[in-house]
Motif scaffolding. Structure first.
Motif, PDB file in Angstrom:
ATOM      1  N   SER A  56       0.928  -1.269  -0.121  1.00  0.00           N
ATOM      2  CA  SER A  56      -0.225  -0.204  -0.130  1.00  0.00           C
ATOM      3  C   SER A  56       0.642   1.175   0.044  1.00  0.00           C
ATOM      4  CB  SER A  56      -0.821   0.561   1.558  1.00  0.00           C
ATOM      5  OG  SER A  56      -0.494  -0.099   2.638  1.00  0.00           O
ATOM      6  N   PHE A  60       2.750   6.488  -2.397  1.00  0.00           N
ATOM      7  CA  PHE A  60       3.679   7.351  -1.517  1.00  0.00           C
ATOM      8  C   PHE A  60       4.611   7.691  -2.012  1.00  0.00           C
ATOM      9  CE2 PHE A  60      -0.426   5.776   0.368  1.00  0.00           C
ATOM     10  CZ  PHE A  60      -1.581   7.068   0.551  1.00  0.00           C
ATOM     11  N   GLN A  77       4.300  13.362   4.576  1.00  0.00           N
ATOM     12  CA  GLN A  77       3.809  13.239   3.664  1.00  0.00           C
ATOM     13  C   GLN A  77       2.104  11.822   4.519  1.00  0.00           C
ATOM     14  OE1 GLN A  77       3.986  10.619  -0.123  1.00  0.00           O
ATOM     15  NE2 GLN A  77       2.746  11.887  -1.393  1.00  0.00           N
ATOM     16  N   HIS A  81      -1.650  12.877   4.770  1.00  0.00           N
ATOM     17  CA  HIS A  81      -2.846  11.769   4.187  1.00  0.00           C
ATOM     18  C   HIS A  81      -3.364  11.577   5.855  1.00  0.00           C
ATOM     19  CE1 HIS A  81      -4.713   8.261   2.633  1.00  0.00           C
ATOM     20  NE2 HIS A  81      -4.820   9.476   1.846  1.00  0.00           N
ATOM     21  N   ARG A  84      -5.851  14.125   6.669  1.00  0.00           N
ATOM     22  CA  ARG A  84      -7.476  13.567   5.714  1.00  0.00           C
ATOM     23  C   ARG A  84      -8.569  13.062   5.844  1.00  0.00           C
ATOM     24  NH1 ARG A  84      -2.830  15.577   0.929  1.00  0.00           N
ATOM     25  NH2 ARG A  84      -3.332  17.204   1.063  1.00  0.00           N
ATOM     26  N   VAL A  85      -7.618  11.443   5.691  1.00  0.00           N
ATOM     27  CA  VAL A  85      -8.305  10.425   6.325  1.00  0.00           C
ATOM     28  C   VAL A  85      -9.430  10.796   7.486  1.00  0.00           C
ATOM     29  CG1 VAL A  85      -8.843   7.719   6.441  1.00  0.00           C
ATOM     30  CG2 VAL A  85      -6.806   8.554   5.322  1.00  0.00           C
ATOM     31  N   ALA A 112     -10.657  11.147  -6.829  1.00  0.00           N
ATOM     32  CA  ALA A 112      -9.390  11.181  -6.280  1.00  0.00           C
ATOM     33  C   ALA A 112      -9.080  10.066  -6.876  1.00  0.00           C
ATOM     34  CB  ALA A 112      -9.603  12.132  -5.831  1.00  0.00           C
ATOM     35  N   HIS A 117      -4.672   9.339  -7.711  1.00  0.00           N
ATOM     36  CA  HIS A 117      -3.443   8.999  -7.487  1.00  0.00           C
ATOM     37  C   HIS A 117      -4.003   7.331  -7.731  1.00  0.00           C
ATOM     38  CE1 HIS A 117      -3.870  12.143  -5.283  1.00  0.00           C
ATOM     39  NE2 HIS A 117      -5.443  11.518  -4.677  1.00  0.00           N
ATOM     40  N   VAL A 119      -5.147   4.601  -7.142  1.00  0.00           N
ATOM     41  CA  VAL A 119      -5.533   3.807  -6.056  1.00  0.00           C
ATOM     42  C   VAL A 119      -5.809   2.462  -6.372  1.00  0.00           C
ATOM     43  CG1 VAL A 119      -5.237   3.343  -3.755  1.00  0.00           C
ATOM     44  CG2 VAL A 119      -4.586   4.842  -4.096  1.00  0.00           C
ATOM     45  N   TYR A 123      -8.039  -1.515  -1.297  1.00  0.00           N
ATOM     46  CA  TYR A 123      -6.942  -0.841  -0.338  1.00  0.00           C
ATOM     47  C   TYR A 123      -7.743  -0.143   0.370  1.00  0.00           C
ATOM     48  CZ  TYR A 123      -2.083  -2.858  -2.783  1.00  0.00           C
ATOM     49  OH  TYR A 123      -1.351  -2.940  -3.105  1.00  0.00           O
ATOM     50  N   PHE A 124      -8.723   0.224   0.160  1.00  0.00           N
ATOM     51  CA  PHE A 124      -9.923   0.446   1.017  1.00  0.00           C
ATOM     52  C   PHE A 124     -10.348  -0.274   1.457  1.00  0.00           C
ATOM     53  CE2 PHE A 124      -9.828   4.239  -2.203  1.00  0.00           C
ATOM     54  CZ  PHE A 124     -10.325   4.738  -1.485  1.00  0.00           C
ATOM     55  N   LEU A 127      -7.519  -0.602   4.430  1.00  0.00           N
ATOM     56  CA  LEU A 127      -7.641   0.281   5.452  1.00  0.00           C
ATOM     57  C   LEU A 127      -8.708   0.031   6.490  1.00  0.00           C
ATOM     58  CD1 LEU A 127      -6.664   2.515   6.399  1.00  0.00           C
ATOM     59  CD2 LEU A 127      -8.101   4.105   4.696  1.00  0.00           C
TER      60      LEU A 127
HETATM   61  C1  HEM Z   1     -11.441   6.003   4.171  1.00  0.00           C
HETATM   62  C2  HEM Z   1      -9.654   5.626   2.970  1.00  0.00           C
HETATM   63  C3  HEM Z   1      -9.550   7.221   2.646  1.00  0.00           C
HETATM   64  C4  HEM Z   1      -9.971   8.858   2.788  1.00  0.00           C
HETATM   65  C5  HEM Z   1     -10.994   8.880   3.225  1.00  0.00           C
HETATM   66  C6  HEM Z   1      -8.310   8.747   1.898  1.00  0.00           C
HETATM   67  C7  HEM Z   1      -8.723  10.824   1.467  1.00  0.00           C
HETATM   68  C8  HEM Z   1      -7.561  11.270   1.218  1.00  0.00           C
HETATM   69  C9  HEM Z   1      -7.361  12.781   0.864  1.00  0.00           C
HETATM   70  C10 HEM Z   1      -8.719  13.319   1.362  1.00  0.00           C
HETATM   71  C11 HEM Z   1      -6.536  13.017   0.131  1.00  0.00           C
HETATM   72  C12 HEM Z   1      -6.546  14.340  -0.215  1.00  0.00           C
HETATM   73  C13 HEM Z   1      -6.758  15.647  -1.465  1.00  0.00           C
HETATM   74  C14 HEM Z   1      -6.894  13.805  -2.638  1.00  0.00           C
HETATM   75  O1  HEM Z   1      -6.072  14.569  -3.829  1.00  0.00           O
HETATM   76  O2  HEM Z   1      -7.784  13.624  -3.138  1.00  0.00           O
HETATM   77  C15 HEM Z   1      -5.723  11.557  -0.354  1.00  0.00           C
HETATM   78  C16 HEM Z   1      -4.605  11.613  -0.903  1.00  0.00           C
HETATM   79  C17 HEM Z   1      -4.134  10.970  -1.256  1.00  0.00           C
HETATM   80  N1  HEM Z   1      -4.945   9.276  -0.780  1.00  0.00           N
HETATM   81 FE1  HEM Z   1      -6.426   9.472   0.277  1.00  0.00          FE
HETATM   82  N2  HEM Z   1      -7.749   8.782   1.486  1.00  0.00           N
HETATM   83  C18 HEM Z   1      -7.367   6.818   1.758  1.00  0.00           C
HETATM   84  C19 HEM Z   1      -7.214   5.974   0.994  1.00  0.00           C
HETATM   85  C20 HEM Z   1      -6.477   5.883   0.339  1.00  0.00           C
HETATM   86  C21 HEM Z   1      -5.655   4.479   0.447  1.00  0.00           C
HETATM   87  C22 HEM Z   1      -6.555   3.269   0.639  1.00  0.00           C
HETATM   88  C23 HEM Z   1      -4.702   5.041  -0.024  1.00  0.00           C
HETATM   89  C24 HEM Z   1      -3.459   3.910  -1.104  1.00  0.00           C
HETATM   90  C25 HEM Z   1      -3.210   3.140  -0.467  1.00  0.00           C
HETATM   91  C26 HEM Z   1      -5.082   5.772  -0.891  1.00  0.00           C
HETATM   92  C27 HEM Z   1      -3.740   7.118  -1.155  1.00  0.00           C
HETATM   93  C28 HEM Z   1      -3.547   8.276  -0.838  1.00  0.00           C
HETATM   94  C29 HEM Z   1      -2.733   9.381  -2.277  1.00  0.00           C
HETATM   95  C30 HEM Z   1      -1.084   9.112  -2.661  1.00  0.00           C
HETATM   96  C31 HEM Z   1      -2.433  10.620  -1.907  1.00  0.00           C
HETATM   97  C32 HEM Z   1      -2.369  12.058  -2.474  1.00  0.00           C
HETATM   98  C33 HEM Z   1      -0.743  12.103  -1.466  1.00  0.00           C
HETATM   99  C34 HEM Z   1      -0.050  13.508  -1.933  1.00  0.00           C
HETATM  100  O3  HEM Z   1      -0.562  13.916  -2.310  1.00  0.00           O
HETATM  101  O4  HEM Z   1       0.542  13.244  -0.411  1.00  0.00           O
HETATM  102  N3  HEM Z   1      -6.087   6.487   0.685  1.00  0.00           N
HETATM  103  N4  HEM Z   1      -6.370  10.621   0.469  1.00  0.00           N
END
Ligand code: HEM
Length: 179
Positions: A56, A60, A77, A81, A84-85, A112, A117, A119, A123-124, A127
């Motif tokens: 996962s 990143f 980073q 994240h 944000r989560v 998004a 990204h 993804v 992975y959701f 997680l």
């Molecule tokens: C409950 C599940 C998740 C939520 C609420 C969440 C929320 C977010 C938010 C709000 C952003 C920033 C806004 C955007 O670019 O869309 C983001 C960025 C990102 N997310 Fe998630 N995410 C979740 C799960 C995941 C998972 C499971 C992965 C990968 C294994 C992931 C990978 C990424 C990556 C790579 C970015 C960009 C990071 C960066 O630019 O520094 N996300 N996520």
């Protein structure tokens, strides 16, 4: 070998189901406790995800090669994240009474992650399993089996919403077109 929890043990997360009023209250009450420790809980969840499911980390670029949990914890980073989560889950919990608002939040995140990204949707689910595990351990006084069952339902619904959006944006076609 990495255990892909999202593909087996969490199959029960694949069926959406209606949350009762009692379940909503249990989620809101337990979340209030978790959200008081938002940053610590978020970082603990993501560290557990990246340590137990190292693949996962591939998305990143700033920490995909880091293995030590102590080093991962320092990553800006990762911390961003985590924040944000946790904020997105907070919104979901605040909007438990409005399925439209919940759906649009999930939609935004899923689009998004699919389009920007790239993804893999599994992975959701992974997680979600990690969230349940960490909350159950770190907040064992509030996350009783009943409360955990309510959270399982909420996260299952979120995963179903995510899967639907991935299908809508043509994820399978998108991911195979890069091969
Ligand atoms: C409950 C599940 C998740 C939520 C609420 C969440 C929320 C977010 C938010 C709000 C952003 C920033 C806004 C955007 O670019 O869309 C983001 C960025 C990102 N997310 Fe998630 N995410 C979740 C799960 C995941 C998972 C499971 C992965 C990968 C294994 C992931 C990978 C990424 C990556 C790579 C970015 C960009 C990071 C960066 O630019 O520094 N996300 N996520």
């Amino acid at each position: 070998m990495e255990r892909m929890q999202g593909e087996g043990e969490l199959d029960h997360l694949e069926r959406p189901s209606h949350l009762t009023d009692g379940e909503r209250v249990m989620i809101q009450d337990s979340w209030a406790k978790v959200y008081e420790n938002c940053d610590d809980a978020g970082v603990a969840i993501l560290i557990r995800l990246f340590v137990n499911f190292p693949s996962s980390k591939q998305y990143f670029k700033h920490f995909k090669h880091i293995e030590e949990p102590e080093e991962l914890e320092k990553s800006v980073q990762l911390r961003n994240h985590a924040h944000r989560v946790m904020n997105a889950i907070n919104k979901l919990v605040k909007n438990l009474d409005s399925s439209d608002k919940m759906a649009s939040g999930v939609r935004l995140v899923a689009r998004a992650h699919a389009l920007k990204h790239k993804v893999e949707p599994v992975y959701f689910k992974i997680l979600s399993g990690v969230i349940l595990e960490v909350l159950g351990e770190a907040f064992s006084d509030v996350v009783t089996p009943e409360v955990a069952a309510a959270w399982t339902k909420l996260l299952a619904n979120m995963c179903c919403g995510v899967t639907a959006v991935y299908e809508e944006v043509g994820w399978n076609k998108l991911s195979s077109s890069t091969e």
